[in-house]
Write a protein that holds these residues in place. Structure first.
Motif, PDB file in Angstrom:
ATOM      1  N   LEU A 267      19.702   0.722   3.927  1.00 61.69           N
ATOM      2  CA  LEU A 267      18.476   1.506   3.694  1.00 61.69           C
ATOM      3  C   LEU A 267      17.342   1.115   4.875  1.00 61.69           C
ATOM      4  N   LYS A 268      16.852   1.904   5.742  1.00 62.32           N
ATOM      5  CA  LYS A 268      15.856   1.487   6.736  1.00 62.32           C
ATOM      6  C   LYS A 268      14.525   1.469   6.259  1.00 62.32           C
ATOM      7  N   THR A 269      13.556   0.799   6.199  1.00 64.53           N
ATOM      8  CA  THR A 269      12.301   0.910   5.359  1.00 64.53           C
ATOM      9  C   THR A 269      11.003   0.515   6.365  1.00 64.53           C
ATOM     10  N   LEU A 270       9.991   1.171   6.224  1.00 59.83           N
ATOM     11  CA  LEU A 270       8.662   0.587   6.901  1.00 59.83           C
ATOM     12  C   LEU A 270       7.743   0.523   5.773  1.00 59.83           C
ATOM     13  N   THR A 271       7.041  -0.540   5.558  1.00 65.30           N
ATOM     14  CA  THR A 271       6.239  -0.928   4.313  1.00 65.30           C
ATOM     15  C   THR A 271       5.010  -1.513   4.980  1.00 65.30           C
ATOM     16  N   LEU A 272       3.836  -1.012   4.591  1.00 58.07           N
ATOM     17  CA  LEU A 272       2.524  -1.324   4.591  1.00 58.07           C
ATOM     18  C   LEU A 272       1.938  -2.254   3.667  1.00 58.07           C
ATOM     19  N   PHE A 273       1.518  -3.451   4.045  1.00 54.01           N
ATOM     20  CA  PHE A 273       0.986  -4.600   3.214  1.00 54.01           C
ATOM     21  C   PHE A 273      -0.432  -4.511   3.803  1.00 54.01           C
ATOM     22  N   SER A 274      -1.522  -5.179   2.699  1.00 55.17           N
ATOM     23  CA  SER A 274      -2.748  -5.461   2.951  1.00 55.17           C
ATOM     24  C   SER A 274      -3.304  -6.237   2.142  1.00 55.17           C
ATOM     25  N   ARG A 275      -4.189  -7.019   2.576  1.00 53.93           N
ATOM     26  CA  ARG A 275      -4.879  -8.019   1.674  1.00 53.93           C
ATOM     27  C   ARG A 275      -5.963  -7.401   0.735  1.00 53.93           C
TER      28      ARG A 275
ATOM     29  N   ILE B 124       0.883  -1.157   0.092  1.00 53.35           N
ATOM     30  CA  ILE B 124      -0.038  -0.092   0.224  1.00 53.35           C
ATOM     31  C   ILE B 124       0.682   1.210  -0.004  1.00 53.35           C
ATOM     32  N   ALA B 125       1.783   1.231   0.949  1.00 51.49           N
ATOM     33  CA  ALA B 125       2.639   2.585   0.961  1.00 51.49           C
ATOM     34  C   ALA B 125       4.054   2.042   1.573  1.00 51.49           C
ATOM     35  N   SER B 126       5.080   3.135   1.326  1.00 57.35           N
ATOM     36  CA  SER B 126       6.458   2.512   2.068  1.00 57.35           C
ATOM     37  C   SER B 126       6.971   4.184   2.360  1.00 57.35           C
ATOM     38  N   SER B 127       7.910   3.943   3.524  1.00 50.10           N
ATOM     39  CA  SER B 127       8.636   5.046   3.918  1.00 50.10           C
ATOM     40  C   SER B 127      10.240   4.551   4.135  1.00 50.10           C
ATOM     41  N   ALA B 128      10.890   5.265   4.452  1.00 53.44           N
ATOM     42  CA  ALA B 128      12.434   5.146   4.598  1.00 53.44           C
ATOM     43  C   ALA B 128      13.249   6.244   5.229  1.00 53.44           C
ATOM     44  N   ASP B 129      14.344   5.994   5.825  1.00 52.60           N
ATOM     45  CA  ASP B 129      15.149   6.833   6.642  1.00 52.60           C
ATOM     46  C   ASP B 129      15.552   7.760   5.554  1.00 52.60           C
ATOM     47  N   LYS B 130      15.929   7.117   4.414  1.00 52.55           N
ATOM     48  CA  LYS B 130      16.602   8.040   3.342  1.00 52.55           C
ATOM     49  C   LYS B 130      15.329   8.438   2.516  1.00 52.55           C
ATOM     50  N   CYS B 131      14.992   9.724   2.668  1.00 58.85           N
ATOM     51  CA  CYS B 131      13.683  10.147   2.073  1.00 58.85           C
ATOM     52  C   CYS B 131      13.736  10.154   0.682  1.00 58.85           C
TER      53      CYS B 131
END
Length: 236
Positions: free
Chosen positions: A138-146, A44-51
């Motif tokens: 590269l530090k990441t945060l990722t949102l997954f959904s069904r 759905i969406a993602s973010s990271a420490d390196k913008c």
């Protein structure tokens, strides 16, 4: 009187800072339930420490990404088929996946030993979502959904998680997820290649302001060369 004023200031700061700190701690706690991983998960969406990274990924590729996970006979071992759609062209890659102790590892060897990168599951109030945090170079945060889309409240929670980490507002990926009627990257023609590259270049231009806001001292040339290299590899 002076002592009283200092006490009031300290109490005021405590009342303001402590709830925010506790809220972030809760938002970033490890997931305490083992999810049923089998099935399709949409990114759905993602973010990271390196913008600049999510910005350029979205600008150049404007992707839809999904992961079809199938359980194997061996406990905790799955097969993950990652699907990628960019500008109407698709590719996919299968990789073994291991889940254990709140950790997902993409890529394990024939003995089911870890060979790839680890991602940790973070708590989420979304009932059919996964939030994966990667602590690599590269530090990441990722949102997954069904689902192909999540609610505004679910997205707001994910944005708060990225904000707690001090990272940029997450980039939303394309939600079409059409992996059946898209053309294969392997079949792309020279004229298609030029059309796709033109679309990518146009999208990068529209996001230049966001990239400058992300980091005013950012040198775009090496980043663009890096992503152009990836782009040419995808387009063959």
């Amino acid at each position: 009187m002076k002592t009283l004023c200092v006490a009031i200031v300290v109490l005021s700061l405590t009342s303001v800072c402590q709830p925010a700190s506790l809220a972030c701690e809760k938002l970033l706690n490890p997931e305490d339930k083992s999810p049923d991983l089998s099935g399709r998960w949409h990114v759905i969406a993602s973010s990271a420490d390196k913008c600049w990274f999510p910005l350029l990924v979205n600008a150049l590729f404007w992707p839809s990404i999904a992961m079809d996970i199938t359980a194997k006979d061996t406990p905790n071992i799955y097969d993950a088929n990652i699907k990628f759609d960019s500008h109407g062209y698709c590719t996919n890659k299968s990789t073994p996946l291991r889940y254990e102790n709140n950790t997902i590892v993409l890529d394990v060897d024939s003995d089911n030993l870890v060979t790839g990168k680890s991602f940790f599951l973070v708590q989420t109030g979304c009932p059919d979502c996964l939030v994966l945090k990667g602590d690599h170079d590269l530090k990441t945060l990722t949102l997954f959904s069904r689902r192909k889309n999540v609610t505004a409240d679910e997205l707001k929670e994910f944005e708060a998680q990225a904000e707690c980490l001090g990272w940029m507002k997450p980039q939303m990926l394309k939600s079409d997820h059409d992996y059946e009627t898209c053309k294969s990257f392997k079949d792309i023609t020279d004229s298609d290649d030029q059309a796709v590259m033109s679309m990518m270049d146009d999208r990068v231009k529209t996001m230049q302001d966001d990239l400058v806001k992300c980091d005013p001292n950012l040198s775009l040339l090496p980043l663009l060369l890096f992503f152009l290299k990836i782009k040419h590899q995808l387009l063959g």
